[in-house]
Write an enzyme that holds these catalytic residues in place. Structure first.
Site, short mmCIF file in Angstrom:
data_model
loop_
_atom_site.label_atom_id
_atom_site.label_comp_id
_atom_site.label_asym_id
_atom_site.label_seq_id
_atom_site.Cartn_x
_atom_site.Cartn_y
_atom_site.Cartn_z
N ASP A 202 0.96 -1.09 -0.05
CA ASP A 202 0.09 -0.09 0.03
C ASP A 202 0.86 1.23 -0.01
OD1 ASP A 202 -2.19 -1.73 0.09
OD2 ASP A 202 -2.52 -1.32 2.11
N GLY A 203 1.93 1.34 0.82
CA GLY A 203 2.81 2.45 0.69
C GLY A 203 3.55 2.70 -0.71
N ASN B 22 -6.34 10.83 0.11
CA ASN B 22 -7.29 11.00 1.23
C ASN B 22 -7.20 11.49 2.37
OD1 ASN B 22 -8.87 9.12 -0.43
ND2 ASN B 22 -8.03 7.27 0.49
N GLU B 23 -5.77 11.78 2.76
CA GLU B 23 -5.51 12.42 4.15
C GLU B 23 -4.30 13.00 4.27
OE1 GLU B 23 -3.91 9.22 7.40
OE2 GLU B 23 -6.29 8.88 6.52
#
Length: 169
Positions: free
Chosen positions: A74-75, A147-148
Site C-alpha cells: 500500500d505504501g 485521502n488524508e
C-alpha cells in the site's frame, strides 16, 4: 495499450510472478514504461525481450500511460500518486507487500488482471487527491496525498494557522 510500472524491492518469492507480468505484457505488444529506479532494480532480476521506455517524474509519464501498475504494498501505491497526480491515469496495485488494503491484486491474480485491463473489463474507484501548499514550498513538487494529510507541529508553545479549502472554498 501503454502500461507504466512503478514499484519497490520485493522478495525473491515474487520473481516468477513479476517475470510472468513482464512476459505477458510483452507478448500482448503492450508499450511498457518503467520508473527508472525500479527498472534498475528489475534488470538484475528479470529478462526483457523488448525495449523499455522509462520515466522519472510526473511530466515524463503524463499522456504516455493508459494505466500504472504499482508493484509493492500500500505504501508503494501511495508513492505512485506522486507520478500520476491529477493526470487521471488509473493505478492498479499488485501486492508484493504484507496487507494490501489498496494494493489488492495478489501475485497469482496477475494474469487475470492483465487480461481484464487489456479487455477494458474493470471499474475505477475514485479517490480524493489532496494537495498541500505551504508558504515556504516545504514539499516542492511532492505536495500530493491520497485521502488524508496529517499536520504535526514541532514547537508546542506557539499557535499555528491552518487554512483548508475544498474546491477553492
Amino acid at each position: 495499450m501503454r502500461i507504466a510500472l512503478f514499484g519497490t524491492n520485493f522478495s525473491e518469492n515474487f520473481n516468477k510472478y513479476i517475470q510472468h507480468l513482464i512476459n505477458k505484457l510483452e507478448s500482448e505488444k503492450v508499450e511498457i514504461y518503467i520508473e527508472q529506479f525500479f527498472l534498475n532494480y528489475l534488470k538484475e532480476k528479470m529478462r526483457f525481450k523488448s525495449d523499455i521506455l522509462t520515466f522519472t517524474n510526473h511530466e515524463d509519464l503524463k499522456d504516455k500511460a493508459d494505466i500504472l501498475f504499482s508493484i509493492g504494498g500500500d505504501g508503494t501505491l501511495l508513492n505512485a500518486i506522486s507520478y500520476v497526480r491529477d493526470s487521471n491515469i488509473p493505478i492498479l496495485g499488485i501486492n508484493t507487500g504484507r496487507l494490501g488494503f489498496i494494493s489488492s491484486v495478489a501475485p497469482d491474480q496477475i494474469e487475470q488482471a492483465i487480461n481484464d485491463v487489456l479487455n477494458n473489463n474493470y471499474k475505477t474507484n475514485k479517490r480524493t487527491l489532496l494537495s498541500l501548499e505551504t508558504s515556504n514550498n516545504l514539499f516542492k513538487n511532492k505536495n500530493f496525498a491520497l485521502n488524508e494529510v496529517a499536520v504535526l507541529k514541532k514547537d508546542t508553545s506557539s499557535m499555528i494557522k491552518v487554512e483548508a479549502y475544498v474546491d477553492h472554498e
